[in-house]
Design an enzyme around this catalytic site. Structure first.
Site, PDB file in Angstrom:
ATOM      1  N   ARG A  55      15.233  43.420  71.716  1.00 46.10           N
ATOM      2  CA  ARG A  55      13.985  42.869  71.379  1.00 46.10           C
ATOM      3  C   ARG A  55      13.665  41.516  72.258  1.00 46.10           C
ATOM      4  O   ARG A  55      12.734  41.303  72.854  1.00 46.10           O
ATOM      5  CB  ARG A  55      13.942  42.545  69.962  1.00 46.10           C
ATOM      6  CG  ARG A  55      13.216  43.681  69.011  1.00 46.10           C
ATOM      7  CD  ARG A  55      13.959  43.746  67.880  1.00 46.10           C
ATOM      8  NE  ARG A  55      15.342  44.053  67.894  1.00 46.10           N
ATOM      9  CZ  ARG A  55      15.646  45.347  68.002  1.00 46.10           C
ATOM     10  NH1 ARG A  55      14.701  46.211  67.856  1.00 46.10           N
ATOM     11  NH2 ARG A  55      16.825  45.724  68.285  1.00 46.10           N
ATOM     12  N   THR A  56      14.808  40.674  72.248  1.00 44.29           N
ATOM     13  CA  THR A  56      14.755  39.444  72.600  1.00 44.29           C
ATOM     14  C   THR A  56      14.561  39.323  74.149  1.00 44.29           C
ATOM     15  O   THR A  56      13.493  38.898  74.513  1.00 44.29           O
ATOM     16  CB  THR A  56      15.796  38.400  72.418  1.00 44.29           C
ATOM     17  OG1 THR A  56      16.081  38.281  71.153  1.00 44.29           O
ATOM     18  CG2 THR A  56      15.425  36.920  72.734  1.00 44.29           C
ATOM     19  N   LYS A  84      33.051  38.643  87.813  1.00 44.19           N
ATOM     20  CA  LYS A  84      33.830  37.937  89.106  1.00 44.19           C
ATOM     21  C   LYS A  84      34.376  36.731  88.656  1.00 44.19           C
ATOM     22  O   LYS A  84      35.289  36.042  89.215  1.00 44.19           O
ATOM     23  CB  LYS A  84      33.196  37.825  90.105  1.00 44.19           C
ATOM     24  CG  LYS A  84      32.520  39.136  90.836  1.00 44.19           C
ATOM     25  CD  LYS A  84      31.838  38.715  92.284  1.00 44.19           C
ATOM     26  CE  LYS A  84      30.965  40.107  92.640  1.00 44.19           C
ATOM     27  NZ  LYS A  84      30.087  39.615  93.497  1.00 44.19           N
ATOM     28  N   ARG A 105      21.013  34.191  76.912  1.00 46.67           N
ATOM     29  CA  ARG A 105      21.965  34.587  75.889  1.00 46.67           C
ATOM     30  C   ARG A 105      23.102  34.532  76.220  1.00 46.67           C
ATOM     31  O   ARG A 105      23.393  35.232  77.388  1.00 46.67           O
ATOM     32  CB  ARG A 105      21.471  35.879  75.056  1.00 46.67           C
ATOM     33  CG  ARG A 105      22.375  36.605  74.197  1.00 46.67           C
ATOM     34  CD  ARG A 105      21.879  37.590  73.568  1.00 46.67           C
ATOM     35  NE  ARG A 105      20.757  37.409  72.733  1.00 46.67           N
ATOM     36  CZ  ARG A 105      20.157  38.196  71.781  1.00 46.67           C
ATOM     37  NH1 ARG A 105      20.680  39.530  71.681  1.00 46.67           N
ATOM     38  NH2 ARG A 105      19.343  37.944  70.968  1.00 46.67           N
ATOM     39  N   HIS A 133      19.513  30.508  67.354  1.00 50.11           N
ATOM     40  CA  HIS A 133      18.675  31.692  68.047  1.00 50.11           C
ATOM     41  C   HIS A 133      17.147  30.965  67.627  1.00 50.11           C
ATOM     42  O   HIS A 133      16.461  31.919  67.034  1.00 50.11           O
ATOM     43  CB  HIS A 133      18.914  32.847  67.287  1.00 50.11           C
ATOM     44  CG  HIS A 133      18.120  34.072  68.015  1.00 50.11           C
ATOM     45  ND1 HIS A 133      17.252  33.924  69.162  1.00 50.11           N
ATOM     46  CD2 HIS A 133      18.588  35.589  68.092  1.00 50.11           C
ATOM     47  CE1 HIS A 133      16.996  35.120  69.791  1.00 50.11           C
ATOM     48  NE2 HIS A 133      17.637  36.055  68.881  1.00 50.11           N
TER      49      HIS A 133
HETATM   50  C1  NCD Z   1      19.422  38.949  66.327  1.00 52.46           C
HETATM   51  C2  NCD Z   1      20.503  38.347  67.153  1.00 52.46           C
HETATM   52  O1  NCD Z   1      20.621  38.710  68.495  1.00 52.46           O
HETATM   53  O2  NCD Z   1      21.149  37.253  66.914  1.00 52.46           O
HETATM   54  N1  NCD Z   1      18.756  40.131  67.113  1.00 52.46           N
HETATM   55  C3  NCD Z   1      17.605  39.525  67.643  1.00 52.46           C
HETATM   56  O3  NCD Z   1      17.773  38.565  68.671  1.00 52.46           O
HETATM   57  N2  NCD Z   1      16.409  40.008  67.063  1.00 52.46           N
HETATM   58  C4  NCD Z   1      20.269  39.592  65.074  1.00 52.46           C
HETATM   59  C5  NCD Z   1      21.332  40.465  65.333  1.00 52.46           C
HETATM   60  O4  NCD Z   1      21.842  40.713  66.495  1.00 52.46           O
HETATM   61  O5  NCD Z   1      21.919  40.890  64.221  1.00 52.46           O
END
Ligand code: NCD
Length: 310
Positions: A55-56, A84, A105, A133
């Site tokens: 999703r993100t 690497k 991320r 997040h």
């Molecule tokens: C979440 C995350 O990555 O922290 N997912 C997301 O970005 N929608 C929640 C999760 O991974 O449980």
């Protein structure tokens, strides 16, 4: 390295007024998407994902494409020079020469903060370890504001892995700034909210309780925020296996819930919500994904300083 441009590392980097503006722009995007279709023409977004995501990452990419911009990036550390041995700092200094804005991320807490000091382009934290997040929180705030018509005076139940669940930490940080929010923290003893977050609740004078039983909490809740047990952050498999099915939301467990409860989950779901709940009109977790794209569109515009006139 100093710069005037804005980053989003923690949700507290945005004032409540700025969050309100992002929500308003996201609402306008919902009504008039065509108005925004060329807003980021010739701009590039890089998505640097050192940890898995559906999703993100895709919502960021879809957001930029719907603004008329383009996207580049990688979706795992293995497919980048991190494999690497390249440092985050070196990767960022390089990608900052290609892209106008970067969403990243990383499994290490604080990595996006380090990155922000290494480049002149805005950095968005798309999740750092078990820490924060913030763009999921913007998604959650937009969802709550649309579904409940307000962001204050409500009881929010947060259920599952409150220790490692970064979405929970950011959502609490954000909602502590609104009036009249009460929290019910529902988790197994081992996965309680970390002390540094409990301290924040106490400092803000927030009303909260920590309990283990979801059904006891249910009747009080206006929002129920379910979370996945964060397998990848456990030190041993046995603990994960023992805790993974602690909470499974079923239609029966919703019997004593409010009629206008908003059931949320940042997704991915593993087992925490039975698919039988999906048809309940109170289930908002797929609607959240729609909100996520729109609020990320608003955020990209904001961080790039692009205004779309009527
Ligand atoms: C979440 C995350 O990555 O922290 N997912 C997301 O970005 N929608 C929640 C999760 O991974 O449980």
């Amino acid at each position: 390295m100093s710069k005037d441009i804005r980053n989003l590392i923690s949700i507290l980097d945005l004032s409540i007024e700025e969050i309100d503006k992002l929500i308003n722009v996201a609402n306008d995007i919902e009504k008039n998407p065509e108005k925004y279709a060329e807003a980021c023409r010739h701009k590039q977004l890089a998505t640097l994902f050192f940890e898995p995501s559906t999703r993100t990452r895709l919502s960021f990419e879809s957001a930029m494409l719907s603004l008329g911009g383009s996207v580049l990036g990688f979706s795992s550390a293995n497919s980048s020079s991190a494999a690497k041995g390249e440092s985050v700092s070196d990767t960022i200094q390089t990608v900052g020469n290609y892209a106008d804005i970067i969403a990243m991320r990383h499994p290490k807490e604080g990595a996006p903060f380090v990155a922000a000091n290494r480049t002149q382009v805005p950095i968005i934290n798309a999740g750092d370890g078990g820490h924060f997040h913030p763009t999921q929180t913007l998604t959650d705030l937009l969802t709550i504001s649309r579904k409940k018509g307000r962001l204050k005076d409500m009881t929010i139940g947060l259920c599952g892995d409150l220790k490692f669940g970064r979405t929970v930490h950011s959502l609490i940080e954000a909602t502590l700034r609104y009036e009249g929010i009460k929290y019910v923290l529902i988790s197994p003893e081992e996965l309680r909210l970390p002390e540094y977050m409990i301290d924040k609740l106490k400092e803000a004078g927030a009303e909260f309780e920590e309990i283990t039983d979801l059904e006891v909490a249910m009747p009080k809740l206006d929002v129920l925020y379910m979370t996945r047990i964060q397998k990848e952050r456990f030190f041993n498999e046995e603990d994960y296996v023992r805790l993974k099915d602690t909470y499974i939301l079923t239609p029966e467990k919703l019997n004593n819930a409010k009629e206008d409860l908003c059931i949320m989950h940042p997704l991915p779901r593993v087992n925490e919500i039975s698919v039988k709940v999906d048809d309940d009109p109170r289930a908002c977790y797929f609607y959240q994904t729609r909100c996520g794209k729109q609020v990320r569109m608003a955020l990209i515009l904001f961080l790039l300083g692009i205004k779309v006139e009527d």
